[in-house]
Design an enzyme around this catalytic site. Structure first.
Site, short mmCIF file in Angstrom:
data_model
loop_
_atom_site.label_atom_id
_atom_site.label_comp_id
_atom_site.label_asym_id
_atom_site.label_seq_id
_atom_site.Cartn_x
_atom_site.Cartn_y
_atom_site.Cartn_z
N ASP A 46 -4.57 6.00 2.42
CA ASP A 46 -4.51 4.61 2.88
C ASP A 46 -3.27 4.28 3.70
O ASP A 46 -2.94 3.10 3.87
CB ASP A 46 -4.61 3.66 1.69
CG ASP A 46 -3.43 3.79 0.74
OD1 ASP A 46 -2.74 4.82 0.78
OD2 ASP A 46 -3.19 2.85 -0.05
N GLU A 47 -2.56 5.28 4.22
CA GLU A 47 -1.40 4.97 5.06
C GLU A 47 -1.16 6.08 6.08
O GLU A 47 -1.53 7.23 5.87
CB GLU A 47 -0.15 4.75 4.21
CG GLU A 47 0.29 5.95 3.40
CD GLU A 47 1.57 5.70 2.62
OE1 GLU A 47 2.51 5.12 3.21
OE2 GLU A 47 1.63 6.08 1.45
N ASP A 99 0.08 0.54 6.25
CA ASP A 99 -0.18 0.77 4.83
C ASP A 99 -1.19 -0.26 4.35
O ASP A 99 -0.94 -1.46 4.41
CB ASP A 99 1.13 0.65 4.03
CG ASP A 99 1.00 1.20 2.62
OD1 ASP A 99 -0.09 1.65 2.26
OD2 ASP A 99 2.01 1.16 1.89
#
Length: 418
Positions: A107-108, A13
């Protein structure tokens, strides 16, 4: 080696991703409270730095409230193109490690690195190298959790933030979970947490000790069994490789609630061009159009339409988006937000069956030419005539000739969109 493969699920993350990307261009703001959001009190916070979060600022919060909580915060306008570019680079790093990457947001992602252990070493070593590479090549930081399954890895990455790494060994899994609040488990929302806490089940350890019949009485058969398994560290969900985007879209929150249908149509036109440009840039086509409408009282409705032929043009996106808007009929109140999405995506390299009139070829070719103009001269040099500033009028109300300088003027600034 077998032991490492039993604990080889990673959740990566990125830390305050949008803020992190913006700070690459504004390094002098590091260490200060920063909020990423479009200007205007009707906007919401896209992301906040940890310094701003210390004041209670959170993503999704109305910008006006964030300003009241942290008046010293520096407001930065979002740059979607930059976020997409950095996201692609981060994900490519993941795919170089393993072919089992499940991207769950920009974003993860989850990574199953069991098959990479022989080549790259234990999961902790893989995670350290990955974090070092992300920071060294991109200037961003990532937090990583490692565990026996996705639930444990996800919670571990959250507990390691910011810029941390946490490994939960298989034999420590139940003890690690036991101290957490019940809300930490996947699937436990506010109502479920309230029901559990009301019954005296405040921690995951309490859930693990509770008889299954008690859980099912509180939250139902399926949810009770689900929570019982998670509380004992069991999550059978595999890491499912996903690297294609499921949809591409844009939305805009108006500075003031809108009742004018023409304003809604013009906004859809602008958002359609932005979305179609992203489709073409990523080499994708769409087979379904989705419309989102949010009224002044925050009531949100959505509509979608599946098309017979895939498309990449803003013309087609707008045509069907406007059709969905018309199908809604009379609006009971003013509109706060409108958005459009291209869904059911496929690669543009796949075989395409054209319609008999070939209209999608013509529109796509025209807009691809516009993409080339934008790439060379900027996005403000060419666009739909309707989005140009209105021509001045004489005393009789007739339009005066438009000066050539007006034709090169920038379109109205966009509001909140992502």
């Amino acid at each position: 080696m077998a032991r490492w493969r039993a604990c080889a699920v990673m959740h990566v993350d990125m830390d305050m991703f949008y803020v992190g990307v913006e700070l690459l261009a504004s390094p002098h703001l590091r260490g200060r409270p920063v909020v990423v959001a479009a200007a205007g009190n009707r906007s919401v916070v896209l992301s906040a730095s940890y310094e701003a979060r210390a004041y209670g600022v959170r993503s999704g919060m109305p910008l006006a409230r964030a300003r009241a909580m942290c008046p010293r915060a520096v407001l930065l306008e979002p740059h979607r193109g930059a976020y997409d570019a950095y996201s692609r680079r981060v994900m490519e790093m993941f795919w170089e490690i393993t072919d089992r990457v499940e991207q769950i947001s920009v974003d993860e992602a989850f990574l199953d690195v069991g098959g990479a252990v022989r080549r790259l070493g234990p999961p902790v070593r893989i995670a350290r190298r990955l974090r070092a590479r992300v920071q060294g090549e991109l200037g961003l930081t990532a937090s990583v959790g490692i565990g026996v399954n996705k639930t444990v890895a996800k919670i571990a990455s959250t507990r390691s933030k910011p810029d941390g790494l946490l490994l939960v060994q298989p034999e420590d899994t139940v003890a690690f979970l036991a101290e957490l609040p019940v809300s930490a488990l996947w699937g436990v929302g506010a109502r479920t947490a309230e029901a559990l806490v009301g019954a005296g089940l405040r921690t995951v350890g309490d859930l693990a000790a509770a008889p299954l019949p008690q859980l099912t009485r509180l939250v139902g058969q399926a949810a009770g069994l689900h929570l019982h398994e998670l509380a004992h560290g069991r999550d059978p969900r595999p890491v499912v490789p996903v690297r294609e985007e499921k949809s591409v879209g844009a939305e805009e929150t108006f500075p003031e609630d809108v009742t004018d249908g023409q304003v809604l149509h013009d906004t859809l036109l602008r958002l359609s061009h932005r979305t179609a440009s992203r489709l073409r840039r990523q080499g994708l086509r769409s087979r379904r159009v989705g419309l989102k409408l949010r009224y002044a009282d925050f009531t949100t409705i959505s509509r979608s339409r599946t098309l017979a032929h895939p498309f990449t043009s803003a013309h087609d996106l707008l045509e069907h988006g406007a059709g969905l808007l018309a199908e809604i009929g009379d609006r009971p109140q003013a509109v706060r937000l409108i958005g459009i999405r291209a869904e059911r995506l496929e690669h543009a390299t796949d075989a395409l069956q054209l319609s008999l009139d070939g209209r999608e070829e013509e529109w796509s070719a025209a807009e691809e030419a516009m993409d080339r103009v934008h790439a060379r001269f900027g996005a403000d040099r060419l666009g739909p005539a309707r989005l140009l500033p209105s021509a001045p009028r004489d005393r009789a109300g007739n339009s005066e000739p438009v000066d050539s300088r007006v034709r090169g003027a920038k379109p109205p600034p966009d509001g909140l969109s992502w």
